[in-house]
Design a protein around this motif. Structure first.
Motif, PDB file in Angstrom:
ATOM      1  N   ILE A   5       0.837  -1.207   0.000  1.00 45.35           N
ATOM      2  CA  ILE A   5       0.000   0.000   0.000  1.00 45.35           C
ATOM      3  C   ILE A   5       0.867   1.250   0.000  1.00 45.35           C
ATOM      4  CG2 ILE A   5      -0.243   0.041   2.517  1.00 45.35           C
ATOM      5  CD1 ILE A   5      -2.889   1.011  -0.098  1.00 45.35           C
ATOM      6  N   LYS A   6       1.986   1.179   0.700  1.00 48.13           N
ATOM      7  CA  LYS A   6       2.881   2.344   0.725  1.00 48.13           C
ATOM      8  C   LYS A   6       3.479   2.592  -0.665  1.00 48.13           C
ATOM      9  CE  LYS A   6       4.086   1.579   5.582  1.00 48.13           C
ATOM     10  NZ  LYS A   6       5.176   1.243   6.555  1.00 48.13           N
ATOM     11  N   ASP A   7       3.913   1.518  -1.327  1.00 52.91           N
ATOM     12  CA  ASP A   7       4.491   1.684  -2.669  1.00 52.91           C
ATOM     13  C   ASP A   7       3.459   2.232  -3.643  1.00 52.91           C
ATOM     14  OD1 ASP A   7       6.821   0.669  -1.666  1.00 52.91           O
ATOM     15  OD2 ASP A   7       6.504  -1.368  -2.425  1.00 52.91           O
ATOM     16  N   ILE A   8       2.235   1.713  -3.588  1.00 51.66           N
ATOM     17  CA  ILE A   8       1.190   2.160  -4.520  1.00 51.66           C
ATOM     18  C   ILE A   8       0.859   3.628  -4.297  1.00 51.66           C
ATOM     19  CG2 ILE A   8      -1.235   1.853  -5.149  1.00 51.66           C
ATOM     20  CD1 ILE A   8      -0.887  -1.124  -4.554  1.00 51.66           C
ATOM     21  N   LEU A   9       0.676   4.014  -3.026  1.00 50.98           N
ATOM     22  CA  LEU A   9       0.314   5.407  -2.729  1.00 50.98           C
ATOM     23  C   LEU A   9       1.432   6.357  -3.119  1.00 50.98           C
ATOM     24  CD1 LEU A   9      -1.501   4.986   0.708  1.00 50.98           C
ATOM     25  CD2 LEU A   9      -2.514   5.305  -1.559  1.00 50.98           C
ATOM     26  N   THR A  10       2.687   5.921  -2.934  1.00 50.24           N
ATOM     27  CA  THR A  10       3.824   6.782  -3.300  1.00 50.24           C
ATOM     28  C   THR A  10       3.836   7.049  -4.800  1.00 50.24           C
ATOM     29  OG1 THR A  10       5.148   5.948  -1.451  1.00 50.24           O
ATOM     30  CG2 THR A  10       6.338   6.975  -3.285  1.00 50.24           C
TER      31      THR A  10
ATOM     32  N   LYS B 140       0.819   9.306  -5.792  1.00 55.40           N
ATOM     33  CA  LYS B 140       1.000  10.704  -5.378  1.00 55.40           C
ATOM     34  C   LYS B 140       1.984  11.415  -6.285  1.00 55.40           C
ATOM     35  CE  LYS B 140       2.164  13.546  -1.380  1.00 55.40           C
ATOM     36  NZ  LYS B 140       2.581  13.552   0.055  1.00 55.40           N
ATOM     37  N   ARG B 141       2.998  10.691  -6.746  1.00 50.98           N
ATOM     38  CA  ARG B 141       4.018  11.307  -7.598  1.00 50.98           C
ATOM     39  C   ARG B 141       3.534  11.474  -9.035  1.00 50.98           C
ATOM     40  NH1 ARG B 141       7.531   8.402 -10.556  1.00 50.98           N
ATOM     41  NH2 ARG B 141       7.201   6.580  -9.216  1.00 50.98           N
ATOM     42  N   ARG B 142       2.839  10.470  -9.567  1.00 48.55           N
ATOM     43  CA  ARG B 142       2.498  10.498 -10.990  1.00 48.55           C
ATOM     44  C   ARG B 142       1.093  11.021 -11.290  1.00 48.55           C
ATOM     45  NH1 ARG B 142       4.173   5.509 -14.551  1.00 48.55           N
ATOM     46  NH2 ARG B 142       3.338   7.064 -15.998  1.00 48.55           N
TER      47      ARG B 142
ATOM     48  N   LEU C  53      -5.800  11.596  -8.812  1.00 53.68           N
ATOM     49  CA  LEU C  53      -6.605  10.385  -8.667  1.00 53.68           C
ATOM     50  C   LEU C  53      -7.076  10.210  -7.222  1.00 53.68           C
ATOM     51  CD1 LEU C  53      -4.752   7.674 -10.799  1.00 53.68           C
ATOM     52  CD2 LEU C  53      -6.792   8.969 -11.381  1.00 53.68           C
ATOM     53  N   GLU C  54      -8.326   9.831  -7.069  1.00 52.70           N
ATOM     54  CA  GLU C  54      -8.853   9.481  -5.749  1.00 52.70           C
ATOM     55  C   GLU C  54      -8.576   8.005  -5.477  1.00 52.70           C
ATOM     56  OE1 GLU C  54     -12.841  10.770  -4.882  1.00 52.70           O
ATOM     57  OE2 GLU C  54     -12.776  12.194  -6.540  1.00 52.70           O
ATOM     58  N   VAL C  55      -8.299   7.690  -4.209  1.00 52.14           N
ATOM     59  CA  VAL C  55      -7.949   6.322  -3.827  1.00 52.14           C
ATOM     60  C   VAL C  55      -8.896   5.857  -2.736  1.00 52.14           C
ATOM     61  CG1 VAL C  55      -6.165   4.819  -2.872  1.00 52.14           C
ATOM     62  CG2 VAL C  55      -5.520   6.674  -4.429  1.00 52.14           C
ATOM     63  N   VAL C  56      -9.438   4.650  -2.916  1.00 52.56           N
ATOM     64  CA  VAL C  56     -10.282   4.012  -1.900  1.00 52.56           C
ATOM     65  C   VAL C  56      -9.590   2.716  -1.496  1.00 52.56           C
ATOM     66  CG1 VAL C  56     -12.531   3.025  -1.368  1.00 52.56           C
ATOM     67  CG2 VAL C  56     -12.372   4.996  -2.898  1.00 52.56           C
ATOM     68  N   ILE C  57      -9.287   2.579  -0.203  1.00 52.42           N
ATOM     69  CA  ILE C  57      -8.576   1.401   0.297  1.00 52.42           C
ATOM     70  C   ILE C  57      -9.581   0.462   0.948  1.00 52.42           C
ATOM     71  CG2 ILE C  57      -6.785   0.569   1.864  1.00 52.42           C
ATOM     72  CD1 ILE C  57      -5.433   3.290   1.575  1.00 52.42           C
TER      73      ILE C  57
END
Length: 448
Positions: free
Chosen positions: A153-158, A161-163, A167-171
């Protein structure tokens, strides 16, 4: 000496036989694990091998009637789990295991289960490309089914956020390892579909051993991914890791970070699309303005035509014309009625109106009846004659002849009856029942 004499006397074969019976009664249906060594597949179909650990080994045999049901053929060095009974090979006095069931132990067993499930789901069509859902052209909201505290989850959110910070994210947090993990993963996939609040779903976790990733090889997870109406990207482990979820999902990403990159829109494409939309909007606005300007000009013209003063002028002119026509009509009507009145007054003075009216009424009724009878008789006669003539005409009509499959050939509107009447320089016209055929003469042959 007395004790030695009283002890029973055994032969070697009897001793081995009783030890065998004792062992087979005491050690039945036991399970043990070990490493295969000295494996031999005999011509008879039986398997002979040793089962060992780091301190000891024991000989084993698996008869053909049992090993034909084994799901794999063991090799030297393979870790296995066996179900066996203890026995003795009497000729040599060696105890051995009689194996009744064998299967891979540890990771080997997991790989066996993986291949079995993979083959079964593939046969059902869960991996078929025809069931793969395409990724949406525009992604605005991304759903993530994974552990809320894991590295994935940390890798995906990073990456997101950078690219693509827009985009909205629902976990949808869940366990990704352990006994309860498969059911939780399947429940979160179903929950995301029920809410239908995201455009695409990423399902996965970070790397680990085969046992760590095993939740994504469970059938319940595979069927939840297959049943999903949302497009699913499988992102389990590292690039070298492959799970059942990867085969069922609509798209496979080698890592969770790669999955995040797949859902990020291409910035160049976004700019190109934005420029295209801007140009289309400007063009549409110009067209809209031109249409509104044309409508305004038309409405101004209509407003001028419908101005009250112009309408009053036109209505006044029509009123004057109507008054003039009314006056002329009134004068004419009065004159005609006056003349009729004079005529009627003159005739009234000459004759008794009541008697004449009665006489004329009787004559009128009689004549009407005679006229109706005469007309009816005349029409009946003419209708019969017309029907007879129509039938006669139809019987001799050329069209009837044509309808029976014949044709009429003419040249210069003259019906050709003999070959000698044909002028080869002129075309022939052949009448059929539904049209004409125009022919040019190449040659003429006559009957000898």
């Amino acid at each position: 000496m007395q004790s030695a004499i009283s002890s029973p006397l055994y032969s070697v074969s009897k001793l081995n036989r009783e030890i065998r019976a004792l062992l087979e009664r005491g050690f039945t249906n036991i399970q043990l694990t070990g490493e295969i060594s000295n494996f031999i597949a005999a011509a008879s179909g039986h398997w002979y091998f040793s089962l060992k650990d780091d301190k000891a080994q024991v000989k084993a045999a698996m008869w053909r009637g049992n090993n034909r049901y084994a799901r794999f053929r063991p090799d030297n060095g393979a870790q296995v789990l066996v179900t066996a009974r203890v026995s003795v090979y009497e000729p040599r006095g060696e105890y051995q295991l009689i194996v009744e069931h064998i299967e891979p132990a540890g990771e080997g067993l997991l790989k066996q289960q993986f291949e079995a499930l993979k083959m079964r789901l593939a046969a059902e069509g869960l991996f078929s490309a025809s069931h793969k859902r395409p990724m949406p052209a525009q992604i605005h909201r991304v759903g993530i089914v994974t552990s809320a505290t894991g590295a994935a989850i940390k890798d995906i959110l990073t990456v997101l956020k950078r690219r693509a910070p827009q985009l909205e994210v629902v976990i949808y947090p869940c366990l990704v390892q352990g006994v309860e993990a498969p059911s939780q993963i399947a429940q979160k996939i179903a929950l995301a579909n029920a809410r239908n609040e995201v455009d695409v779903l990423i399902v996965g976790r970070g790397g680990g051993s085969l046992e760590d990733l095993w939740s994504f090889n469970e059938e319940v997870v595979a069927r939840a991914i297959f049943a999903s109406q949302l497009p699913i990207i499988s992102a389990v482990g590292h690039e070298i890791d492959t799970t059942i979820s990867d085969y069922v999902a609509d798209l496979r990403a080698p890592t969770p970070s790669a999955a995040a990159e797949l859902v990020c829109p291409d910035q160049h494409q976004l700019l190109t699309r934005l420029n295209s939309l801007t140009q289309a909007l400007v063009h549409a606005w110009k067209v809209h303005l031109n249409q509104k300007q044309a409508q305004l000009t038309s409405q101004i013209h209509q407003l001028q035509l419908l101005h009250p003063e112009r309408q009053l002028q036109q209505q006044q002119q029509r009123l004057d014309e109507c008054l003039a026509r009314l006056q002329r009509a009134a004068v004419g009507v009065i004159a005609r009625h006056a003349k009729q009145l004079d005529n009627l007054s003159f005739r009234l003075h000459k004759q008794a109106p009541n008697l004449k009216l009665i006489q004329f009424q009787h004559q009128h009724n009689a004549l009407s009846e005679r006229l109706e009878r005469a007309i009816g008789q005349h029409l009946d006669a003419h209708n019969k004659r017309l029907a007879l003539l129509s039938a006669q005409l139809n019987s001799v009509s050329p069209l009837q002849v044509l309808a029976r499959g014949y044709s009429i050939t003419k040249q210069d509107e003259i019906v050709i009856k003999n070959v000698s009447e044909i002028d080869q320089s002129k075309p022939l016209v052949t009448d059929l029942v539904d049209g004409q055929i125009i022919s040019h003469i190449a040659s003429i042959s006559t009957k000898s």
